[in-house]
Design an enzyme around this catalytic site. Structure first.
Site, PDB file in Angstrom:
ATOM      1  N   LYS A 154     -20.901   5.381  -3.467  1.00  0.00           N
ATOM      2  CA  LYS A 154     -20.433   4.969  -4.429  1.00  0.00           C
ATOM      3  C   LYS A 154     -19.631   3.626  -4.176  1.00  0.00           C
ATOM      4  CE  LYS A 154     -17.265   4.597  -7.526  1.00  0.00           C
ATOM      5  NZ  LYS A 154     -16.795   3.147  -7.739  1.00  0.00           N
ATOM      6  N   GLU A 167      -9.406   7.694   4.394  1.00  0.00           N
ATOM      7  CA  GLU A 167      -8.887   6.446   4.964  1.00  0.00           C
ATOM      8  C   GLU A 167      -8.165   5.940   3.759  1.00  0.00           C
ATOM      9  OE1 GLU A 167      -8.899   5.884   8.062  1.00  0.00           O
ATOM     10  OE2 GLU A 167     -10.532   6.748   8.871  1.00  0.00           O
ATOM     11  N   CYS A 220      -5.842  -2.573   4.611  1.00  0.00           N
ATOM     12  CA  CYS A 220      -4.997  -1.177   4.571  1.00  0.00           C
ATOM     13  C   CYS A 220      -4.105  -1.423   5.592  1.00  0.00           C
ATOM     14  CB  CYS A 220      -5.897  -0.136   4.522  1.00  0.00           C
ATOM     15  SG  CYS A 220      -7.209  -0.393   5.901  1.00  0.00           S
ATOM     16  N   GLU A 261       2.652  -0.190  -0.707  1.00  0.00           N
ATOM     17  CA  GLU A 261       1.862  -0.982  -0.368  1.00  0.00           C
ATOM     18  C   GLU A 261       1.509  -1.871  -1.476  1.00  0.00           C
ATOM     19  OE1 GLU A 261      -2.312   0.726  -0.166  1.00  0.00           O
ATOM     20  OE2 GLU A 261      -2.478  -0.291   1.834  1.00  0.00           O
TER      21      GLU A 261
HETATM   22  P1  NDP Z   1      -9.111   3.261  -5.147  1.00  0.00           P
HETATM   23  O1  NDP Z   1      -8.564   4.428  -4.425  1.00  0.00           O
HETATM   24  O2  NDP Z   1      -8.635   3.153  -6.252  1.00  0.00           O
HETATM   25  O3  NDP Z   1     -10.458   3.372  -5.265  1.00  0.00           O
HETATM   26  C1  NDP Z   1     -11.433   3.493  -3.894  1.00  0.00           C
HETATM   27  C2  NDP Z   1     -12.795   3.846  -4.599  1.00  0.00           C
HETATM   28  O4  NDP Z   1     -12.575   5.100  -5.196  1.00  0.00           O
HETATM   29  C3  NDP Z   1     -13.372   3.173  -5.671  1.00  0.00           C
HETATM   30  O5  NDP Z   1     -14.758   3.143  -5.377  1.00  0.00           O
HETATM   31  C4  NDP Z   1     -13.022   3.747  -6.741  1.00  0.00           C
HETATM   32  O6  NDP Z   1     -13.845   3.334  -7.836  1.00  0.00           O
HETATM   33  C5  NDP Z   1     -13.081   5.230  -6.316  1.00  0.00           C
HETATM   34  N1  NDP Z   1     -12.386   6.245  -7.103  1.00  0.00           N
HETATM   35  C6  NDP Z   1     -11.384   5.815  -8.219  1.00  0.00           C
HETATM   36  N2  NDP Z   1     -10.903   7.156  -8.673  1.00  0.00           N
HETATM   37  C7  NDP Z   1     -11.624   8.005  -8.085  1.00  0.00           C
HETATM   38  C8  NDP Z   1     -11.814   9.612  -8.331  1.00  0.00           C
HETATM   39  N3  NDP Z   1     -10.788  10.184  -9.143  1.00  0.00           N
HETATM   40  N4  NDP Z   1     -12.401  10.270  -7.531  1.00  0.00           N
HETATM   41  C9  NDP Z   1     -13.313   9.643  -6.796  1.00  0.00           C
HETATM   42  N5  NDP Z   1     -13.376   8.339  -6.597  1.00  0.00           N
HETATM   43  C10 NDP Z   1     -12.617   7.564  -7.371  1.00  0.00           C
HETATM   44  O7  NDP Z   1      -8.645   2.065  -4.271  1.00  0.00           O
HETATM   45  P2  NDP Z   1      -8.798   0.491  -4.243  1.00  0.00           P
HETATM   46  O8  NDP Z   1     -10.405   0.178  -4.493  1.00  0.00           O
HETATM   47  O9  NDP Z   1      -7.826   0.160  -5.399  1.00  0.00           O
HETATM   48  O10 NDP Z   1      -8.491   0.178  -2.803  1.00  0.00           O
HETATM   49  C11 NDP Z   1      -7.354  -0.252  -2.458  1.00  0.00           C
HETATM   50  C12 NDP Z   1      -6.860   0.816  -1.650  1.00  0.00           C
HETATM   51  O11 NDP Z   1      -7.561   1.429  -0.468  1.00  0.00           O
HETATM   52  C13 NDP Z   1      -5.487   0.548  -1.016  1.00  0.00           C
HETATM   53  O12 NDP Z   1      -4.472   1.542  -1.067  1.00  0.00           O
HETATM   54  C14 NDP Z   1      -5.847   0.576   0.456  1.00  0.00           C
HETATM   55  O13 NDP Z   1      -4.683   0.679   1.335  1.00  0.00           O
HETATM   56  C15 NDP Z   1      -6.936   1.474   0.570  1.00  0.00           C
HETATM   57  N6  NDP Z   1      -7.649   1.188   1.587  1.00  0.00           N
HETATM   58  C16 NDP Z   1      -7.682   1.908   2.830  1.00  0.00           C
HETATM   59  C17 NDP Z   1      -8.460   1.480   3.849  1.00  0.00           C
HETATM   60  C18 NDP Z   1      -8.304   2.413   5.264  1.00  0.00           C
HETATM   61  O14 NDP Z   1      -9.405   2.407   5.916  1.00  0.00           O
HETATM   62  N7  NDP Z   1      -7.284   3.352   5.166  1.00  0.00           N
HETATM   63  C19 NDP Z   1      -9.122   0.595   3.985  1.00  0.00           C
HETATM   64  C20 NDP Z   1      -9.320  -0.131   2.536  1.00  0.00           C
HETATM   65  C21 NDP Z   1      -8.599   0.058   1.655  1.00  0.00           C
HETATM   66  P3  NDP Z   1     -13.483   2.332  -8.706  1.00  0.00           P
HETATM   67  O15 NDP Z   1     -13.751   0.852  -8.079  1.00  0.00           O
HETATM   68  O16 NDP Z   1     -14.505   2.266  -9.823  1.00  0.00           O
HETATM   69  O17 NDP Z   1     -11.897   2.409  -9.154  1.00  0.00           O
END
Ligand code: NDP
Length: 482
Positions: A181, A255, A289, A386
């Site tokens: 997804k 992650e 991140c 963050e």
């Molecule tokens: P989110 O956690 O909001 O979203 C990540 C993914 O999860 C998206 O595809 C999102 O869908 C989906 N999602 C949202 N809610 C749910 C749920 N309840 N259950 C399952 N899946 C869900 O993060 P962001 O997209 O805003 O990304 C930014 C964040 O990701 C930052 O905090 C960053 O630090 C972290 N990050 C961490 C990395 C790492 O390797 N540690 C690398 C990159 C980012 P949708 O897009 O539709 O909301």
């Protein structure tokens, strides 16, 4: 005499975007019932409409992945699986420009980065894991490690295709099948990747891609046919996933977020450190991140570094990400821009001093100038939370131990950087830091052979390298082996 940069626009004609997309299930595109727009954050133009994945779409994708696992993928030798991965890697290289332009249009990141960093790393991940596919017995993971079956994978918007590669390549190399997804705002390169799977003649159902929002992701996590979850995203959603699978036997790698410390000691090579600070926080608009979003500076050199940093920041070119001269592109969404603006306003209210160079930001699209806050203390929210944007919080220290203590003082533990010319100090500091990745005299360097992951609220498990393979394999007793 100074020269202006002439525009050097990359053409977007290489990319064909369809007006509407379905999901990729069992090797074919199938239309969804509801759709939502995906936009170009640079211009706010609607690029296309994507299908909103429902529970029934997830059911179909998981069923296709299960069938492909049982009938096809688990029956292939590692060598045969490896051939598919090599084929995918080569096609990605051949179509690299198309992917780079599409990623820039959909995400807002500069073409210089998609072209030179994201897409080459994507191909490298597939090449690297292709090499592992027939050598899993020799990876030191026990005798005959076995795949879990269907992996449910959920990725964020900051490195859309690269996060897909981090997830799909190891899953396939280890013999798992996938339902992925992508993030709601950046699904287009994942859908183009689906075409690559077709072009590589990957058996139907081995990779399935269901677009949608958070509810689609949650449905995938909770599906009983999924045996392993791989998630990259926010700590908040990571915690929800951990709770959702707590009473099941699903395996998970999470992650999550970070608040990386870039520590500059008084013996650091100053000019290199300034370049590393800029790369640490302004690369990919700070949507990283592991960004070095906290600059932890030894007090005796703080003034000199900040002065040089401001001179360097004034040279950062903010603007059209399709221009090859651009360093800092658009913020990915209005929602993310609002979050950055709110946290920066909190920095002002808490008494930190904000500075940005003069930038001409377009009225259309989502923009935020590169920004530093000085006079930040440990208690400030901009030192703890963050921001996920081009905003650097500067904190000073007097003794090396104080620097380490301040670096470790957040709920996260994903990355850190150390700037020092003394090897002994670098080794000492790296042993004290609670961070999964530590760079010395550099920052934000990535390689598929190197494991990546965090401590504390930055997540569970590692991706990449041999450690990343382990996350997709049952080892020892779990696999029925010794
Ligand atoms: P989110 O956690 O909001 O979203 C990540 C993914 O999860 C998206 O595809 C999102 O869908 C989906 N999602 C949202 N809610 C749910 C749920 N309840 N259950 C399952 N899946 C869900 O993060 P962001 O997209 O805003 O990304 C930014 C964040 O990701 C930052 O905090 C960053 O630090 C972290 N990050 C961490 C990395 C790492 O390797 N540690 C690398 C990159 C980012 P949708 O897009 O539709 O909301």
């Amino acid at each position: 005499m100074t020269f202006e940069y002439a525009p050097a626009l990359e053409s977007r004609t290489i990319v064909t975007i369809k007006p509407k997309y379905g999901h990729f299930i069992n090797g074919a595109f199938v239309s969804g019932k509801k759709h939502f727009p995906t936009i170009n954050p640079t211009t706010e133009e609607i690029l296309s409409h994507l299908s909103l994945g429902s529970a029934s779409d997830i059911d179909k994708a998981v069923a296709a992945a299960q069938k492909a696992y049982t009938r096809t993928w688990s029956k292939l030798s590692g060598k045969e699986r490896g051939k598919y991965l090599y084929r995918i890697a080569r096609i990605l290289q051949e179509r690299a420009r198309e992917f780079a332009v599409l990623e820039t249009l959909d995400n807002g990141k500069p073409i210089r980065e998609t072209r030179d960093i994201d897409i080459p790393l994507v191909a490298a991940h597939f090449f690297y894991h292709a090499g592992w596919a027939d050598k899993l017995d020799y990876a030191g993971l026990g005798h005959s490690p076995q795949p879990y079956g269907v992996a449910g994978q959920i990725i964020p918007w900051n490195f859309p295709l690269l996060m897909l590669a981090w997830k799909v390549a190891p899953a396939l190399a280890t013999g798992n099948t996938v339902v992925l997804k992508p993030a709601e705002t950046t699904s287009l390169t994942a859908l183009l990747f689906a075409e690559v799977c077709q072009q590589a003649e990957l058996p139907g159902g081995v990779v399935n891609i269901v677009t949608g929002d958070g509810s689609t992701g949650a449905t995938l996590v909770n599906h009983p046919g999924v045996h392993k979850i791989a998630f990259t995203g926010s700590t908040e959603v990571g915690k929800k996933i951990a709770r959702a699978i707590a009473a099941t036997d699903k395996k998970a790698t999470l992650e999550l977020g970070g608040k990386g410390a870039n520590i500059v000691f008084d013996d650091a090579p100053v000019d290199e450190a300034v370049e590393g600070i800029v790369n640490g926080i302004f690369f990919n608009q700070g949507h990283v991140c592991c960004a070095g979003s906290r600059l932890i500076l030894q007090e005796s050199i703080a003034e000199e570094i900040i002065e040089k940093l401001k001179v360097r920041m004034a040279k950062i070119r903010v603007g059209d990400p399709l221009d090859k001269n651009t360093d800092l592109g658009a913020i990915n969404s209005r929602e993310q821009l609002t979050k950055i603006q709110e946290l920066a306003a909190i920095g002002d209210a808490e008494g930190a001093q904000r500075w940005s160079p003069q930038c001409n930001l377009s009225d259309k699209g989502y923009w935020f100038a590169p920004t530093i806050f000085t006079g930040v203390t440990q208690a400030h929210r901009i030192a703890q939370e963050e921001i996920f944007g081009p905003v650097l919080s500067v904190i000073t220290f007097r003794t090396p131990q104080e620097g380490i203590d301040k670096a470790n003082n957040t709920p996260f533990g994903l990355s850190a950087g150390i700037w020092s010319e003394k090897g002994s100090r670098t080794l000492w500091a790296s042993q004290q830091l609670r961070a999964g990745v530590i760079w010395a005299n550099t920052f934000n360097k990535f390689d598929p052979t190197s494991p990546f992951g965090g401590y504390k609220e930055s997540g569970w498990g590692r991706e990449g390298g041999k450690h990343g393979l382990a996350a997709y394999l049952k080892t020892g007793k779990e696999s029925g082996g010794k």
